[in-house]
Enzyme design. Structure first.
Site, PDB file in Angstrom:
ATOM      1  CG  LEU A  80      -1.801  -1.269   1.382  1.00  0.00           C
ATOM      2  CD1 LEU A  80      -2.711  -1.131   2.599  1.00  0.00           C
ATOM      3  CD2 LEU A  80      -2.610  -1.538   0.121  1.00  0.00           C
TER       4      LEU A  80
ATOM      5  CB  ALA B  32      -2.718   5.269  -1.864  1.00  0.00           C
TER       6      ALA B  32
ATOM      7  N   GLY C 214      -2.355   0.447  17.829  1.00  0.00           N
ATOM      8  CA  GLY C 214      -3.384  -0.528  18.141  1.00  0.00           C
ATOM      9  C   GLY C 214      -2.795  -1.719  18.878  1.00  0.00           C
TER      10      GLY C 214
ATOM     11  CG  ASN D  29      -1.948  -3.813  13.793  1.00  0.00           C
ATOM     12  OD1 ASN D  29      -1.466  -4.754  13.162  1.00  0.00           O
ATOM     13  ND2 ASN D  29      -2.782  -2.943  13.252  1.00  0.00           N
TER      14      ASN D  29
ATOM     15  NE  ARG E  94       3.483  13.511  11.357  1.00  0.00           N
ATOM     16  CZ  ARG E  94       3.708  12.450  12.138  1.00  0.00           C
ATOM     17  NH1 ARG E  94       2.838  11.449  12.153  1.00  0.00           N
ATOM     18  NH2 ARG E  94       4.793  12.399  12.874  1.00  0.00           N
TER      19      ARG E  94
END
Length: 463
Positions: A21, A23, A151, A181, A28
């Site tokens: 991923l 995208a 998480g 996570n 920042r």
């Protein structure tokens, strides 16, 4: 398609696919470039997870980019890209890869283009865990020093993964869980898109979160599991500060690998590598050496301190520096020597050739055993085009000479110090170009008297 070995019982080999991923815009980072194109080790960070998944056995790979990210597609080619039209969350981004992942993929790795330090061995462990336990999902966890906003991975008494709880939704007890996570997953290819299709957007941001597929899989009776990795593998990059932190980790890995491979780094922390730097055995690298892309160093080479080397090849026994610069196309053959404040660009220094001090050798061929004196330059550019200088074996170029290309200096020829050579020199010839020497007796004394006599001239007065 690359295939992994079978587990011995199945007649059909396992197949792994991967979705990276990429995208995110990375606001920042404060940059006009997509976040995943920022560089680590002089290479776009998105290429590192692609390397890792291929090393772990992935045959089919796809990168999910955002709209107007043609630069990302160019950087990862020939790996295909697909576009997430709107930024609607990570589960939605995975959906964009649906047409690129074939039905024969038994495990799909999902990684992030801004998490470039994950190791192939870690991904292999995730694939093995998913297959051995027939888990729907294996999540990669880690234990950061400060769990903060990560998480939490909540496990059951049997060690299986029960849920991923976002920090903002976690209870006080769940926030005490240190296992976090990373976002990296290995998912059963047979159910991946069914799971992401079931993800809803009923949350504060109205986005489709990939983490929700764990709960969905559990409700459907499937098991999920966790593999743990070191925290430094899972640094996500969202700012320039985090980019610098990832670079430091990358450099530590490269330094350790170089020393394990038989190179001596006299001050490891000050040596900087590119992703593709190759060092042979018994190489010695001094302090403050920087390797740009495309450097191959043979055995027993000595690179002294404060050198910058890019796009160069150094054969066995060559010596470089200190304070030398080798630019793209520099080729130092066996035993060649390039010394302090010498720059070499697009030039071959043949066996035993020397340029020990204060020289520029560009677009040139320097013959075996030839010597380039201090202050010598090859004048390779006339403002319109480049031209080449050829120096024969055993030739001697005196100090402070200018060789105006195109020009050939024959074998064993001598160029006298201070010469400007703009035509070919035959083998064994002596070539020199100097203005006639003129000396006026006692003239220096007369000038000093005139300058110090106190008159207008001595005071710098203008007429």
């Amino acid at each position: 398609m690359m295939q992994e070995p079978s587990d011995g019982d199945s007649a059909v080999p396992h197949r792994t696919a991967a979705v990276v991923l990429g995208a995110g815009k990375g606001e920042r980072m404060n940059s006009r470039f997509p976040k995943v194109l920022h560089r680590i080790g002089n290479r776009p960070m998105v290429l590192y997870p692609l390397d890792a998944v291929r090393a772990a056995g992935a045959g089919t790979c796809v990168v999910v980019a955002g709209p107007d990210m043609a630069e990302v597609a160019a950087a990862v080619a020939p790996v295909p890209t697909t576009v997430q039209a709107e930024p609607r969350g990570t589960a939605d981004a995975v959906k964009a890869a649906r047409g690129r992942i074939g039905p024969d993929a038994d495990t799909v790795l999902i990684l992030y283009g801004d998490t470039p330090l994950v190791r192939p061995q870690t991904l292999e462990a995730m694939i093995a865990r998913r297959r051995e336990g027939s888990h729907a999902i294996v999540v990669l966890g880690f234990r950061p020093a400060d769990p903060g906003g990560y998480g939490r991975l909540v496990r059951g008494g049997d060690g299986s993964l029960e849920a991923i709880v976002e920090a903002t939704d976690a209870s006080a007890e769940q926030r005490r869980v240190g296992l976090c996570n990373s976002g990296v997953m290995a998912v059963d290819g047979a159910v991946l898109f069914d799971l992401v299709d079931a993800v809803g957007s009923d949350n504060a941001k109205g986005e489709y979160y990939l983490t929700d597929i764990v709960g969905i899989a559990r409700r459907r009776g499937r098991t999920c599991s966790v593999v743990e990795a070191a925290a430094d593998e899972l640094l996500g990059i969202n700012s320039r500060e985090e980019l610098a932190a990832a670079e430091r980790i990358f450099q530590r890995r490269m330094r350790r690998a170089a020393m394990a491979g038989g190179a001596t780094l006299t001050d490891p922390g000050s040596v900087w590598f590119s992703y593709d730097t190759v060092l042979g055995r018994d190489v010695t690298v001094g302090p403050q050496v920087v390797f740009g892309p495309g450097v191959v160093v043979g055995d027993e080479v000595e690179i002294r301190g404060f050198c910058h080397i890019e796009g160069a090849t150094l054969d066995r026994g060559a010596t470089v520096g200190p304070f030398a610069r080798l630019r793209p196309g520099a080729d130092l053959q066996e035993g060649a020597r390039v010394g302090n404040f010498v720059e070499v660009k697009n030039a071959v220094m043949k066996s035993g050739a020397k340029a020990n001090h204060l020289a520029y050798v560009g677009d040139a061929e320097v013959g075996a055993g030839a010597n380039i004196g201090a202050g010598t330059i090859t004048c390779n550019y006339d403002g319109f085009r480049k031209a080449r200088t050829v120096i024969g074996d055993g030739a001697f170029i005196g100090s402070n000479s200018a060789l105006v290309a195109p020009v050939t200096i024959g074998e064993r020829a001598i160029v006298g110090a201070g010469s400007t050579i703009d035509r070919d020199v035959e083998a064994d010839a002596l070539a020199l170009t100097r203005a006639e020497h003129t000396a006026v007796p006692r003239a220096a004394e007369k000038i000093r008297r005139r300058k110090t006599a106190g008159g207008p001239e001595s005071r710098g007065a203008k007429k």
